[in-house]
Design a protein around this motif. Structure first.
Motif, PDB file in Angstrom:
ATOM      1  N   LYS A  94       3.926   9.508   6.460  1.00  0.00           N
ATOM      2  CA  LYS A  94       4.423   8.394   5.667  1.00  0.00           C
ATOM      3  C   LYS A  94       3.256   7.530   5.158  1.00  0.00           C
ATOM      4  CE  LYS A  94       7.840   5.197   7.120  1.00  0.00           C
ATOM      5  NZ  LYS A  94       8.918   5.055   8.062  1.00  0.00           N
ATOM      6  N   LEU A  95       2.331   7.239   6.066  1.00  0.00           N
ATOM      7  CA  LEU A  95       1.201   6.385   5.703  1.00  0.00           C
ATOM      8  C   LEU A  95       0.293   7.069   4.691  1.00  0.00           C
ATOM      9  CD1 LEU A  95       0.398   4.852   9.178  1.00  0.00           C
ATOM     10  CD2 LEU A  95       0.901   3.549   7.110  1.00  0.00           C
TER      11      LEU A  95
ATOM     12  N   GLN B  11      -1.838   7.646  -0.694  1.00  0.00           N
ATOM     13  CA  GLN B  11      -2.096   8.511  -1.850  1.00  0.00           C
ATOM     14  C   GLN B  11      -1.480   7.903  -3.112  1.00  0.00           C
ATOM     15  OE1 GLN B  11      -1.140  12.579  -0.983  1.00  0.00           O
ATOM     16  NE2 GLN B  11      -2.500  13.343  -2.595  1.00  0.00           N
ATOM     17  N   ALA B  12      -0.265   7.385  -2.972  1.00  0.00           N
ATOM     18  CA  ALA B  12       0.412   6.751  -4.107  1.00  0.00           C
ATOM     19  C   ALA B  12      -0.393   5.545  -4.590  1.00  0.00           C
ATOM     20  CB  ALA B  12       1.818   6.337  -3.706  1.00  0.00           C
TER      21      ALA B  12
ATOM     22  N   ILE C 186      -8.014   4.435  -7.318  1.00  0.00           N
ATOM     23  CA  ILE C 186      -9.096   4.319  -6.337  1.00  0.00           C
ATOM     24  C   ILE C 186      -9.641   5.713  -6.072  1.00  0.00           C
ATOM     25  CG2 ILE C 186      -9.750   3.480  -4.048  1.00  0.00           C
ATOM     26  CD1 ILE C 186      -7.165   1.832  -4.067  1.00  0.00           C
ATOM     27  N   THR C 187     -10.920   5.885  -6.286  1.00  0.00           N
ATOM     28  CA  THR C 187     -11.491   7.224  -6.130  1.00  0.00           C
ATOM     29  C   THR C 187     -12.620   7.255  -5.100  1.00  0.00           C
ATOM     30  OG1 THR C 187     -12.933   6.736  -7.972  1.00  0.00           O
ATOM     31  CG2 THR C 187     -10.924   7.976  -8.475  1.00  0.00           C
TER      32      THR C 187
ATOM     33  N   ARG D   8      -7.649  -0.386   1.985  1.00  0.00           N
ATOM     34  CA  ARG D   8      -6.206  -0.332   1.704  1.00  0.00           C
ATOM     35  C   ARG D   8      -5.458   0.257   2.890  1.00  0.00           C
ATOM     36  NH1 ARG D   8      -7.981  -2.119  -2.393  1.00  0.00           N
ATOM     37  NH2 ARG D   8      -6.936  -2.316  -4.404  1.00  0.00           N
ATOM     38  N   PHE D   9      -6.065   1.265   3.469  1.00  0.00           N
ATOM     39  CA  PHE D   9      -5.433   1.939   4.600  1.00  0.00           C
ATOM     40  C   PHE D   9      -5.287   0.981   5.788  1.00  0.00           C
ATOM     41  CE2 PHE D   9      -5.881   4.896   8.347  1.00  0.00           C
ATOM     42  CZ  PHE D   9      -4.566   5.303   8.307  1.00  0.00           C
TER      43      PHE D   9
END
Ligand SMILES: Nc1nc2c(ncn2[C@@H]2O[C@H](COP(=O)(O)OP(=O)(O)OP(=O)(O)O)[C@@H](O)[C@H]2O)c(=O)[nH]1
Ligand SMILES: [Mg+2]
Length: 296
Positions: A41-42, A47-48, A55-56, A64-65
């Motif tokens: 889920k995370l 990824q979304a 973001i690359t 963000r994570f």
């Protein structure tokens, strides 16, 4: 290499994201005790986000994570809970060897240093030596221990400790309980009885303040996903107020904390990272999420 080092490595490069980056992250999170469902889920969310915000680079993605992780945590300040009641009663629950007795002593030392007057209740009347173990902590810390004999009734010990507190001997009772692998019924019965005896006591003195029973489950971080199963059983039997994660010493993974929040809505209230009395600290959601996400 431990989990913490691996996740640091994972995000610790510059340049574009390699192929398979998100799949690899999912695998790594499972290794960190996050659980496959929550990991997926995370990772999907991340990824979304990375697509949407273009973001690359791993650096900003790591941030963000960490935020995603933090946002998923149920938060509760244990001190507000404990210090808002007088006398307050804390019951420490858990299976064998998770660190209940040690944690009871650590909590007593900690709350005394915050101005409370704690009493330890030796409600583990089941295991031989348990009462003495708590008494030794009491002697070292110069904190009163209320105890009966081995084989006695745990509810009676808690009752006596509350009596002592209500008589002016303290304002916080911390009860150590037995670490058997509780069956659901045995656990419920033991706790119901404690509730019952306290109610009787409180009805007798109308002026006595209502004692709130705070139930914290002590979990050993090194048992990984097993800790979540323990929490499911205990929380299903008696509603818990939170979790204390012990043995979160160097190299610990700790991802189970996120599952406890996501799956059981249970906050983690303290982390313990050693055997000393000072090795306890209130859980800091932002710092924990940052560290789990491999902040350098
Ligand atoms: N490294 C480390 N060891 C810990 C921590 N907390 C407890 N321990 C150790 O874990 C062992 C078991 O701790 P106890 O406090 O006796 O655990 P318990 O849950 O009361 O055990 P039972 O009463 O047998 O169910 C002891 O050797 C403790 O010193 C911690 O945060 N870190
Ligand atoms: Mg014990």
């Amino acid at each position: 290499m431990g989990f913490a080092a691996k996740i640091k490595d994972f995000f610790g490069f510059t340049g574009p994201l390699p192929e398979g980056f998100f799949d690899d992250l999912g695998d790594l999170l499972v290794e960190g005790d996050l659980g496959p469902g929550l990991a997926m889920k995370l990772v999907d969310r991340l990824q979304a986000l990375s697509k949407k915000e273009k973001i690359t680079e791993p650096g900003p993605l790591r941030e963000r994570f960490a935020k995603l992780l933090e946002d998923g945590l149920v938060v509760l300040d244990p001190d507000t809970l404990v210090e808002g009641e007088s006398p307050a009663l804390i019951l420490l629950l858990g299976v064998n060897g998770t660190g209940k007795t040690t944690t009871a002593a650590k909590l007593a030392a900690r709350y005394r240093s915050r101005g409370r007057n704690p009493i330890l209740a030796a409600a583990d009347t089941f295991r031989a030596g348990a009462v003495d173990q708590l008494k030794i902590h009491g002697q070292r810390l110069k904190i009163r221990v209320v105890a009966h004999r081995q084989g006695g009734d745990p509810a009676a010990v808690v009752y006596d400790a509350m009596e002592a507190a209500l008589a002016g001997g303290g304002d916080l009772v911390i009860a150590d309980t037995a670490g058997r692998m509780h069956t659901k019924t045995a656990l419920v019965e033991e706790l119901k009885k404690i509730d019952r005896v306290l109610e009787t006591r409180l009805n007798r003195t109308e002026t006595a303040p209502m004692a709130r029973c705070i139930k914290w489950l002590v979990l050993d971080a090194t048992t990984g996903r097993n800790a979540l199963s323990q929490a499911e059983i205990f929380h299903g039997a008696v509603p818990l107020d939170g979790v204390i994660l012990t043995k979160y010493d160097s190299g610990a993974r700790g991802g189970v904390v996120f599952s406890l929040s996501a799956e059981l809505k249970l906050p983690t209230v303290f982390l313990c990272n050693g055997e000393g009395y000072e090795h306890i600290r209130p859980f800091d959601p932002a710092a924990f999420a940052e560290s789990f996400a491999g902040r350098n």
